[in-house]
Design a protein around this motif. Structure first.
Motif, mmCIF file in Angstrom:
data_model
loop_
_atom_site.group_PDB
_atom_site.id
_atom_site.type_symbol
_atom_site.label_atom_id
_atom_site.label_comp_id
_atom_site.label_asym_id
_atom_site.label_seq_id
_atom_site.Cartn_x
_atom_site.Cartn_y
_atom_site.Cartn_z
ATOM 1 N N ARG A 41 4.032 72.807 13.604
ATOM 2 C CA ARG A 41 5.295 72.928 14.325
ATOM 3 C C ARG A 41 6.415 73.008 13.295
ATOM 4 O O ARG A 41 6.494 72.168 12.407
ATOM 5 C CB ARG A 41 5.511 71.749 15.277
ATOM 6 C CG ARG A 41 4.642 71.814 16.520
ATOM 7 C CD ARG A 41 4.839 70.589 17.399
ATOM 8 N NE ARG A 41 4.094 70.709 18.635
ATOM 9 C CZ ARG A 41 2.807 70.444 18.764
ATOM 10 N NH1 ARG A 41 2.121 70.032 17.705
ATOM 11 N NH2 ARG A 41 2.198 70.584 19.915
ATOM 12 N N SER A 73 5.281 76.909 17.420
ATOM 13 C CA SER A 73 4.176 75.958 17.504
ATOM 14 C C SER A 73 2.876 76.723 17.410
ATOM 15 O O SER A 73 2.667 77.722 18.121
ATOM 16 C CB SER A 73 4.240 75.171 18.814
ATOM 17 O OG SER A 73 3.146 74.293 18.939
ATOM 18 N N ALA A 126 10.266 83.509 22.600
ATOM 19 C CA ALA A 126 10.006 82.072 22.667
ATOM 20 C C ALA A 126 10.740 81.326 21.558
ATOM 21 O O ALA A 126 11.315 80.248 21.783
ATOM 22 C CB ALA A 126 8.507 81.805 22.588
ATOM 23 N N ALA A 127 10.752 81.893 20.355
ATOM 24 C CA ALA A 127 11.467 81.249 19.252
ATOM 25 C C ALA A 127 12.974 81.260 19.480
ATOM 26 O O ALA A 127 13.668 80.285 19.171
ATOM 27 C CB ALA A 127 11.124 81.951 17.939
ATOM 28 N N ARG A 151 15.268 78.546 13.865
ATOM 29 C CA ARG A 151 16.589 78.882 14.407
ATOM 30 C C ARG A 151 17.180 79.993 13.534
ATOM 31 O O ARG A 151 17.537 79.750 12.377
ATOM 32 C CB ARG A 151 17.491 77.652 14.412
ATOM 33 C CG ARG A 151 16.979 76.519 15.301
ATOM 34 C CD ARG A 151 17.880 75.299 15.198
ATOM 35 N NE ARG A 151 17.823 74.729 13.852
ATOM 36 C CZ ARG A 151 16.956 73.798 13.484
ATOM 37 N NH1 ARG A 151 16.073 73.335 14.365
ATOM 38 N NH2 ARG A 151 16.964 73.324 12.249
ATOM 39 N N ASP A 180 14.430 81.135 22.352
ATOM 40 C CA ASP A 180 14.725 80.184 23.426
ATOM 41 C C ASP A 180 14.641 78.734 22.961
ATOM 42 O O ASP A 180 15.473 77.905 23.335
ATOM 43 C CB ASP A 180 13.769 80.401 24.602
ATOM 44 C CG ASP A 180 14.045 81.705 25.333
ATOM 45 O OD1 ASP A 180 15.154 82.244 25.172
ATOM 46 O OD2 ASP A 180 13.153 82.186 26.055
ATOM 47 N N THR A 181 13.629 78.422 22.166
ATOM 48 C CA THR A 181 13.370 77.024 21.802
ATOM 49 C C THR A 181 13.860 76.655 20.410
ATOM 50 O O THR A 181 14.022 75.474 20.113
ATOM 51 C CB THR A 181 11.868 76.733 21.890
ATOM 52 O OG1 THR A 181 11.169 77.552 20.933
ATOM 53 C CG2 THR A 181 11.338 77.045 23.286
ATOM 54 N N ARG A 222 18.280 88.621 25.506
ATOM 55 C CA ARG A 222 18.592 87.453 24.683
ATOM 56 C C ARG A 222 19.522 87.769 23.518
ATOM 57 O O ARG A 222 19.861 86.865 22.758
ATOM 58 C CB ARG A 222 17.286 86.834 24.158
ATOM 59 C CG ARG A 222 16.483 86.157 25.253
ATOM 60 C CD ARG A 222 15.060 85.894 24.819
ATOM 61 N NE ARG A 222 14.349 85.049 25.761
ATOM 62 C CZ ARG A 222 13.776 85.489 26.878
ATOM 63 N NH1 ARG A 222 13.851 86.765 27.186
ATOM 64 N NH2 ARG A 222 13.152 84.655 27.680
ATOM 65 N N SER A 230 12.123 76.997 17.719
ATOM 66 C CA SER A 230 10.988 76.472 16.952
ATOM 67 C C SER A 230 9.756 77.300 17.266
ATOM 68 O O SER A 230 9.742 78.107 18.206
ATOM 69 C CB SER A 230 10.727 75.007 17.294
ATOM 70 O OG SER A 230 10.370 74.876 18.662
#
Length: 579
Positions: free
Chosen positions: A131, A122, A114-115, A135, A117-118, A157, A120
């Motif tokens: 938040r 949360s 998830a990190a 990166r 991909d985004t 990934r 960030s």
């Protein structure tokens, strides 16, 4: 140049690409601990800027340390909620090196992907909201042996996939790049252009190699741009596209491209009238897609098909092992058995009394060290926190695997049935579950799923017919699958295999030699699960085949010639550690 030297040359390029843009050129490195891997990591650290933080990600990291959360000690000392930053937030703008990435917990894999991909993280828990940017570049070190592999979701990934299995110390060469080259490439990277033809070539190559993931060609395009910047150019050339094909696409190939003999000669592209003269000069070399495919094909391992079959079987076993809970957390319910020092995180139960008791002797000293003008009724440090420990008894499931083939039926099937009935009665007294698998003819059949019903078990056993071949491998595979499913529910399985070891029917219908070899393979796979097994040689005389089978599956071997049902039951109970 040897294969190992060629792999090392590509590995040095991958290290330089990761140093230029860690987020776009992340690396999956399959290599055991040793001088080859350490030299590559040293090279990576030398090329990475001194301002770029490099952190290690252990496989057993807690969720609070990974994402961040409430800092209990700081909160008690400050008198207000204090959040602590997690490792992913701390690694923002840097590089994470995941050690033993093949053993990272599934929940950690989910947060990592998830990190990635985004960019960030949360957090919404403990009454607080956080938040933060995350990166980072990821270097996943796969130290797996045989069946162990990094999670496919995480591997998908990571851009560059490297395997040092064929690299020896003699293949290691001097670094091809310097830190000044990396700095110049970073400045040049935003100006690099990628043509539509290059995108089409990489996408076509991914399709031909059977790569289903859409991330692979996207990552290859990014790697091609970084390779062009490393080469000091602003246009992506064919050599940069070929480099991306070798590092990104070739390791992901699931099939070999068709040869020219397999292709229809009528499908060859015809030259266009409006084609520029400069492009016609390269027409003899074939289209760009074909040349990129040749570069990728040269980097594909020669034993690709065999490796794909082995990895597919490994993923199947790994998924079963992952569900079986081999690394289960400490129980969070049951009978309290004291406390331990630890972190207060999600799921753990804070022992308030023991925490206060641990902090109480230090209060006078801590108050004297407090800053002037700051007072606190209670000063609790991280080392004071105590977590309640629990003890919980897990259920036991005994899986009886009974040989009902012709050789066993003619000799001792009646005695085996009597022993199983006595064991069933013992299990009923302890309120353990039992299951029954019978094998004869061409396969194994689950006559009774795990149950506590003694009546059902006896009824299934009484109606068990005898005769036919001995599909021993099918029985071992069926018992292993059932035991793993039982273990996934948090119970402790035990397999009791009653056979004379004379396998003569393979799963594909093969004869005795194939059946015996297949049974030994199944036994070795069962040994890898760590599930306790008791093999009872049900023949009138001890058999070498049964003893070898027990050794392959690391089982307790019980040879009881001319034993009645009672003695057989007592021996199994003693060997299983229950007598």
């Amino acid at each position: 140049m040897s294969d190992g030297a060629a792999i090392w040359a590509d590995a040095m390029i991958a290290a330089a690409l990761a140093a230029i843009d860690p987020g776009a050129a992340s690396v999956l490195l399959r290599a055991g601990a040793g001088p080859v891997r350490e030299q590559w990591l040293d090279l990576l650290r030398e090329l990475i800027s001194s301002t770029t933080a490099v952190r290690k990600l252990p496989p057993s990291i807690s969720e609070d340390r990974l994402l961040g959360g409430l800092d209990l000690a700081a909160t008690l000392q400050a008198g207000r909620p204090v959040m602590q930053r997690g490792l992913l937030a701390e690694a923002d703008g840097g590089v994470l090196i995941a050690v033993m990435a093949e053993r990272i917990a599934p929940s950690t894999i989910a947060h990592l992907t998830a990190a990635l991909d985004t960019g960030s993280i949360s957090i919404e828990r403990d009454g607080l909201s956080l938040r933060a940017p995350a990166r980072f570049g990821l270097i996943a070190l796969d130290e797996g042996i045989d069946d162990e592999r990094v999670s496919p979701a995480l591997a998908d990934r990571l851009a560059c996939h490297l395997d040092f299995g064929a690299v020896a110390r003699a293949d290691l060469g001097e670094s091809l790049f310097k830190s000044t080259d990396i700095a110049a490439a970073r400045e040049l990277l935003p100006q690099v252009r990628l043509s539509d033809a290059a995108i089409a070539a990489l996408t076509t190559t991914a399709v031909v190699l059977g790569i289903d993931s859409l991330r692979a060609p996207l990552l290859a395009c990014r790697v091609a741009r970084i390779a062009a910047a490393l080469d000091g150019g602003t246009d992506v050339a064919e050599s940069h596209i070929a480099c991306a094909a070798r590092l990104v696409l070739a390791p992901r190939a699931t099939r070999l491209p068709a040869t020219e003999d397999d292709a229809d000669s009528n499908d060859a592209p015809e030259p266009r009238d409006d084609q520029p003269e400069s492009e016609e000069d390269h027409s003899n070399d074939g289209p760009l897609e074909d040349r990129v495919l040749e570069a990728a094909q040269a980097a594909i391992p020669a034993d690709l098909l065999k490796r794909l079959q082995d990895e597919r079987a490994a993923r199947t076993r790994a998924s079963s092992a992952g569900r079986q809970g081999t690394a289960q957390k400490a129980p969070q319910r049951g009978r309290p058995i004291g406390s331990r020092r630890g972190e207060w995180r999600a799921g753990a139960r804070l022992n308030v009394l023991e925490t206060l008791r641990a902090a109480a002797p230090w209060q006078p000293l801590r108050r004297r060290t407090q800053p002037a003008g700051k007072s606190s009724r209670l000063i609790v440090h991280k080392d004071d926190i105590r977590i309640t420990r629990f003890k919980q008894r897990s259920g036991t499931t005994t899986i009886f695997v009974v040989d009902a083939s012709g050789s066993s039926a003619l000799q001792r099937l009646a005695e085996v049935k009597g022993a199983v009935e006595l064991l069933l009665a013992e299990c009923y007294v302890r309120r353990d579950e039992v299951a029954l698998i019978a094998f004869r003819g061409k396969g194994a059949e689950l006559l009774l799923p795990p149950t506590r019903s003694l009546t059902r078990a006896k009824r299934s056993l009484a109606g068990l017919p005898g005769g036919g071949g001995t599909p021993l491998s099918a029985a071992i595979f069926a018992a292993t699958e059932l035991a793993l499913a039982v273990k996934a529910k948090g119970q402790a399985p035990t397999i009791v295999l009653m056979t004379d070891g004379r396998a003569n029917v393979a799963r594909d219908g093969g004869g005795r030699s194939e059946a015996e070899a297949e049974a030994l393979v199944a036994a070795k796979q069962l040994a890898l699960t760590g599930i306790p097994v008791v093999l009872v040689d049900s023949s009138p005389r001890p058999q070498d085949k049964a003893a070898r089978l027990a050794g392959a599956m690391q089982a307790r071997y019980v040879a009881l010639p001319h034993a009645d049902a009672a003695r057989l039951s007592q021996a199994i109970m003693a060997q299983a550690g229950r007598g």
